[in-house]
Design a protein around this motif. Structure first.
Motif, PDB file in Angstrom:
ATOM      1  N   SER A   5      -5.420  -2.363   0.630  1.00 49.27           N
ATOM      2  CA  SER A   5      -4.024  -2.409   1.039  1.00 49.27           C
ATOM      3  C   SER A   5      -3.122  -2.903  -0.081  1.00 49.27           C
ATOM      4  N   ILE A   6      -1.846  -2.753   0.177  1.00 48.44           N
ATOM      5  CA  ILE A   6      -0.807  -3.360  -0.633  1.00 48.44           C
ATOM      6  C   ILE A   6       0.041  -4.176   0.337  1.00 48.44           C
ATOM      7  N   ARG A   7       0.524  -5.331  -0.108  1.00 45.70           N
ATOM      8  CA  ARG A   7       1.314  -6.193   0.765  1.00 45.70           C
ATOM      9  C   ARG A   7       2.702  -6.401   0.177  1.00 45.70           C
ATOM     10  N   ILE A   8       3.686  -6.290   1.029  1.00 42.85           N
ATOM     11  CA  ILE A   8       5.067  -6.581   0.671  1.00 42.85           C
ATOM     12  C   ILE A   8       5.430  -7.921   1.305  1.00 42.85           C
ATOM     13  N   TYR A  20       9.570   0.715   8.100  1.00 39.52           N
ATOM     14  CA  TYR A  20       8.362   1.465   7.779  1.00 39.52           C
ATOM     15  C   TYR A  20       7.794   2.189   8.996  1.00 39.52           C
ATOM     16  N   LEU A  45      -0.545  -0.572   4.613  1.00 41.97           N
ATOM     17  CA  LEU A  45       0.625  -1.255   4.089  1.00 41.97           C
ATOM     18  C   LEU A  45       0.783  -2.524   4.911  1.00 41.97           C
ATOM     19  N   ASN A  66      10.812  -6.558  -6.534  1.00 36.85           N
ATOM     20  CA  ASN A  66       9.857  -5.637  -7.136  1.00 36.85           C
ATOM     21  C   ASN A  66      10.584  -4.688  -8.092  1.00 36.85           C
ATOM     22  N   VAL A  69       6.448  -1.497  -8.982  1.00 33.41           N
ATOM     23  CA  VAL A  69       5.505  -0.817  -8.100  1.00 33.41           C
ATOM     24  C   VAL A  69       6.234   0.213  -7.244  1.00 33.41           C
ATOM     25  N   ILE A  71       5.533   2.466  -3.835  1.00 34.39           N
ATOM     26  CA  ILE A  71       4.665   2.614  -2.674  1.00 34.39           C
ATOM     27  C   ILE A  71       4.657   4.099  -2.322  1.00 34.39           C
ATOM     28  N   GLU A  72       3.466   4.722  -2.325  1.00 37.65           N
ATOM     29  CA  GLU A  72       3.396   6.175  -2.180  1.00 37.65           C
ATOM     30  C   GLU A  72       2.655   6.597  -0.919  1.00 37.65           C
ATOM     31  N   ASN A 114      12.385  -2.008  -2.596  1.00 40.29           N
ATOM     32  CA  ASN A 114      11.133  -1.465  -3.110  1.00 40.29           C
ATOM     33  C   ASN A 114      11.210   0.054  -3.172  1.00 40.29           C
ATOM     34  N   VAL A 116       9.884   3.730  -2.757  1.00 39.24           N
ATOM     35  CA  VAL A 116       8.938   4.432  -1.894  1.00 39.24           C
ATOM     36  C   VAL A 116       8.958   5.900  -2.306  1.00 39.24           C
TER      37      VAL A 116
END
Length: 132
Positions: A5-8, A20, A45, A66, A69, A71-72, A114, A116
């Motif tokens: 995962s990635i964390r925001i 989201y 996510l 950010n 990075v 987010i894709e 961020n 996206v």
């Protein structure tokens, strides 16, 4: 090793989770009032409140800061999705554009700034790379 995962980290978790959920169509799974996950078949996510940062190390993460990075998300039809997102997204960086590596990409910012990227492979090479 597997990427999970990635964390925001955010000051406004309800707002960001709601954003989201709207753009992905994925319902968040809430661990508690400070942590939620949007789980897809190939990654998660995670979104955490700034109240979770001291659990790792005070000051180790800053919300809405950010600058490196993206987010894709792989999507079925980026052009159709763009039309739907016009009423949800306030900050589009570009309209759907075919990139040199074969993806048709839509870049925008979430409410925390961020980046996206929603993309659809469109060339034979890109389609083959993302075949599942």
């Amino acid at each position: 090793m597997d990427f999970v995962s990635i964390r925001i980290i955010t000051d406004e978790i309800n707002r960001l989770v709601g954003f989201y959920e709207k753009i992905t169509g994925v319902q968040a799974a809430w661990g508690n009032e400070d942590f939620a996950e949007l789980r897809t078949a190939h990654g998660t996510l995670a979104i955490g409140s700034t109240r979770t940062v001291p659990l790792f190390a005070p000051g180790s993460a800053r919300p809405a800061d950010n600058h490196s990075v993206i987010i894709e998300f792989l999507v079925e039809d980026v052009d159709a999705l763009y039309e739907r997102l016009k009423s949800v997204v306030e900050d589009f960086v570009n309209e759907p554009t075919t990139m040199p590596w074969g993806n048709r990409a839509l870049l925008f910012r979430d409410p925390d700034g961020n980046l996206v990227n929603f993309f659809t492979p469109v060339t034979p090479g890109a389609i083959e790379r993302f075949r599942r």
